[in-house]
Scaffold this motif. Structure first.
Motif, PDB file in Angstrom:
ATOM      1  N   ALA A  73     -37.803 -32.092  45.744  1.00 49.25           N
ATOM      2  CA  ALA A  73     -37.835 -33.108  44.934  1.00 49.25           C
ATOM      3  C   ALA A  73     -39.493 -33.506  44.500  1.00 49.25           C
ATOM      4  O   ALA A  73     -39.805 -33.574  43.587  1.00 49.25           O
ATOM      5  CB  ALA A  73     -36.978 -34.262  45.265  1.00 49.25           C
ATOM      6  N   PHE A  96     -41.498 -30.886  42.605  1.00 52.41           N
ATOM      7  CA  PHE A  96     -41.315 -30.700  41.068  1.00 52.41           C
ATOM      8  C   PHE A  96     -42.033 -32.157  40.392  1.00 52.41           C
ATOM      9  O   PHE A  96     -42.629 -31.961  39.791  1.00 52.41           O
ATOM     10  CB  PHE A  96     -39.845 -30.907  40.921  1.00 52.41           C
ATOM     11  CG  PHE A  96     -38.974 -29.516  40.821  1.00 52.41           C
ATOM     12  CD1 PHE A  96     -39.030 -28.694  39.914  1.00 52.41           C
ATOM     13  CD2 PHE A  96     -38.227 -29.256  42.064  1.00 52.41           C
ATOM     14  CE1 PHE A  96     -38.364 -27.635  39.912  1.00 52.41           C
ATOM     15  CE2 PHE A  96     -37.555 -27.911  42.030  1.00 52.41           C
ATOM     16  CZ  PHE A  96     -37.504 -27.071  40.937  1.00 52.41           C
ATOM     17  N   CYS A 109     -45.722 -31.680  40.266  1.00 51.43           N
ATOM     18  CA  CYS A 109     -46.047 -30.679  39.396  1.00 51.43           C
ATOM     19  C   CYS A 109     -46.007 -31.267  37.926  1.00 51.43           C
ATOM     20  O   CYS A 109     -46.839 -31.244  37.189  1.00 51.43           O
ATOM     21  CB  CYS A 109     -45.373 -29.431  39.512  1.00 51.43           C
ATOM     22  SG  CYS A 109     -46.148 -28.152  38.739  1.00 51.43           S
ATOM     23  N   ARG A 110     -44.926 -31.957  37.708  1.00 55.04           N
ATOM     24  CA  ARG A 110     -44.660 -32.649  36.293  1.00 55.04           C
ATOM     25  C   ARG A 110     -45.747 -33.683  36.166  1.00 55.04           C
ATOM     26  O   ARG A 110     -46.140 -33.744  35.134  1.00 55.04           O
ATOM     27  CB  ARG A 110     -43.329 -32.944  36.054  1.00 55.04           C
ATOM     28  CG  ARG A 110     -42.737 -33.608  34.983  1.00 55.04           C
ATOM     29  CD  ARG A 110     -42.687 -32.451  33.927  1.00 55.04           C
ATOM     30  NE  ARG A 110     -42.643 -32.691  32.554  1.00 55.04           N
ATOM     31  CZ  ARG A 110     -41.659 -33.048  31.840  1.00 55.04           C
ATOM     32  NH1 ARG A 110     -40.579 -33.115  32.350  1.00 55.04           N
ATOM     33  NH2 ARG A 110     -41.852 -33.673  30.633  1.00 55.04           N
ATOM     34  N   ILE A 154     -49.211 -32.114  35.215  1.00 54.87           N
ATOM     35  CA  ILE A 154     -49.359 -31.771  33.641  1.00 54.87           C
ATOM     36  C   ILE A 154     -49.337 -32.964  32.595  1.00 54.87           C
ATOM     37  O   ILE A 154     -50.223 -32.928  31.826  1.00 54.87           O
ATOM     38  CB  ILE A 154     -48.291 -30.747  33.285  1.00 54.87           C
ATOM     39  CG1 ILE A 154     -48.328 -29.976  31.819  1.00 54.87           C
ATOM     40  CG2 ILE A 154     -46.904 -31.051  33.308  1.00 54.87           C
ATOM     41  CD1 ILE A 154     -49.973 -29.177  31.619  1.00 54.87           C
ATOM     42  N   GLU A 155     -48.447 -33.885  32.738  1.00 56.00           N
ATOM     43  CA  GLU A 155     -48.504 -34.934  32.068  1.00 56.00           C
ATOM     44  C   GLU A 155     -50.004 -35.664  32.003  1.00 56.00           C
ATOM     45  O   GLU A 155     -50.471 -36.031  31.025  1.00 56.00           O
ATOM     46  CB  GLU A 155     -47.335 -36.028  32.394  1.00 56.00           C
ATOM     47  CG  GLU A 155     -45.884 -35.674  32.476  1.00 56.00           C
ATOM     48  CD  GLU A 155     -45.552 -34.926  30.894  1.00 56.00           C
ATOM     49  OE1 GLU A 155     -46.082 -35.649  29.763  1.00 56.00           O
ATOM     50  OE2 GLU A 155     -44.923 -33.824  30.971  1.00 56.00           O
ATOM     51  N   ILE A 158     -41.827 -40.156  33.883  1.00 56.61           N
ATOM     52  CA  ILE A 158     -41.280 -38.788  33.549  1.00 56.61           C
ATOM     53  C   ILE A 158     -41.221 -37.859  34.845  1.00 56.61           C
ATOM     54  O   ILE A 158     -40.261 -37.095  34.778  1.00 56.61           O
ATOM     55  CB  ILE A 158     -42.305 -38.471  32.479  1.00 56.61           C
ATOM     56  CG1 ILE A 158     -42.345 -38.886  31.131  1.00 56.61           C
ATOM     57  CG2 ILE A 158     -42.114 -36.651  32.109  1.00 56.61           C
ATOM     58  CD1 ILE A 158     -43.369 -38.332  30.295  1.00 56.61           C
ATOM     59  N   ALA A 159     -41.936 -37.904  35.585  1.00 55.55           N
ATOM     60  CA  ALA A 159     -42.008 -37.212  36.650  1.00 55.55           C
ATOM     61  C   ALA A 159     -41.005 -37.585  37.720  1.00 55.55           C
ATOM     62  O   ALA A 159     -40.157 -36.675  38.367  1.00 55.55           O
ATOM     63  CB  ALA A 159     -43.345 -37.307  37.656  1.00 55.55           C
ATOM     64  N   CYS A 216     -38.295 -39.632  36.848  1.00 57.57           N
ATOM     65  CA  CYS A 216     -37.243 -39.935  36.196  1.00 57.57           C
ATOM     66  C   CYS A 216     -36.688 -41.451  36.730  1.00 57.57           C
ATOM     67  O   CYS A 216     -35.569 -41.591  37.081  1.00 57.57           O
ATOM     68  CB  CYS A 216     -36.016 -39.142  36.387  1.00 57.57           C
ATOM     69  SG  CYS A 216     -34.727 -39.333  35.419  1.00 57.57           S
TER      70      CYS A 216
END
Lengths: 163, 81, 163, 81
Positions: C108, C111, C114-115, C118-119, C159-160, C162
């Motif tokens: 978890a 992910f 990483c997200r 990039i955001e 966003i990463a 949620c």
């Protein structure tokens, strides 16, 4: 190279990602994002030091299961493509047990598809992990594989939509 | 009817073998095959509630009928990834 | 190899992921998951066919910004590690403009990190994309970089993770 | 005071140059430097509301004071990734 496979050979995410990128680049909006996930043999498990792992698969059914997961993804994320390679046999600490690559035109989908794939693999792929410690060993047993369990599938989709 | 049973992972270890030949009556289901196998290998009994199964390399329900010559696989809870 | 860099050379995610895995494997629970993200030059943009892109960066500040993002990640996901390589100069369709690798003991976090990376890159890294089409060209302009904007940072975290 | 101004991406193209030498009075802020540069290169004016800036290779506020010899960078909205 097949996008879905079970192999006793070391896994290489780069080749898989490149192949998938080329495939998605040629259609629709093209390919703007590739997300990959590598499951790695961890040095410890619940505080115990891991010597090595063995993965066992019911190979023909595991491949069919990967194909089912790819079709589920095609239904929910039609612009994306996924590749799954899973290793079997003996693995040392630090080696990849599974690599997943997900390509799509935009980044959100690539993250979602990659996460969905690993969640579904853990739910339904007939593959088993056998851990070997300095003293003793243990089979890991997670979910009862049930492809008709729509609640499980929805849970995987919810987890994925959160990434 | 004669069916071939495949056991995986811990089920294989508990039974001490990966393949079992099994004789069941006409009209039998996969659940009947399980009971037959678990009767011979009592170590498997605790998996009654958590086992899943396949028939001729496709997932199947325990209530599915079996035919002569079928390959039935019993799968303990999975842990791939 | 540096975990954070700006380069005009082609990017290779595999080396980065391997280096990060080794680093995380040696501490705490070890490394069980590596998530990578590749931003790829897409063949089309809003229906127009892309010939090539040029990326420009304010390099010293972009590197400091990557370091800031890595420190934000260390604060929010103390067990994880991130690597970011961004390309500058001319890029062909299909090439990677950015690669991010995130390693952690469990999936978890890999992910999410990483997200998040990039955001945040898209929010605050002083890097610009210049698109060249069959006819004409266009600078892409997204967010006004504001490192003090806590709402933006929270949005990236949401966003990463949620939330 | 004399400051060195760096322009990036579309700002650079609109001004036709990446480096501008700029003379501003004592007590000036980065905003004053921006007005001086945008005065000389009117194409930059539309970026007044969306530009961000750096002073000596660190992000800064437009309200930050400048010192003699500073390197000021003006950044249009970013699009990396």
């Amino acid at each position: 190279m097949s996008l879905l496979s079970i192999t006793s050979q070391p896994l290489h995410a780069g080749v898989l990602a490149a192949e998938l990128e080329r495939e998605v680049q040629g259609r629709g909006e093209g390919c703007g994002a590739v997300c990959t996930f590598l499951g790695i043999v961890r040095a410890t498990h619940k505080g115990r030091r891991v010597r090595y792992l063995e993965y066992e698969a019911f190979e023909p059914l595991a491949l069919k299961t990967f194909d089912r997961i790819a079709r589920e993804i095609a239904a929910d994320w039609p612009e994306a493509r996924v590749a799954i390679h899973h290793r079997v046999g003996r693995l040392a600490v630090g080696e990849a047990s599974v690599i997943i690559a997900a390509a799509s035109s935009h980044r959100a989908e690539s993250f979602q598809v990659c996460r969905y794939a690993i969640e579904r693999i853990k739910q339904i792929a007939p593959i088993w992990k056998h851990e070997f410690f300095a003293e003793g060993d243990a089979w890991v047993e997670g979910a009862t594989a049930d492809i008709e369990d729509e609640t499980a599938r929805r849970r995987a989709r919810d987890i994925a939509a959160c990434v | 009817m004669r069916v071939r049973v495949q056991l995986f992972a811990r089920l294989r270890e508990l039974a001490g073998r990966s393949d079992v030949e099994c004789e069941v009556g006409d009209g039998s289901t996969i659940a009947d095959v399980w009971r037959e196998v678990a009767g011979r290998h009592p170590g498997l009994a605790p998996y009654e509630a958590s086992v899943s199964c396949a028939r001729n390399e496709d997932f199947a329900r325990m209530s599915a009928p079996v035919a002569d010559g079928d390959a039935i696989a019993f799968l303990p809870p999975v842990s791939g990834g």
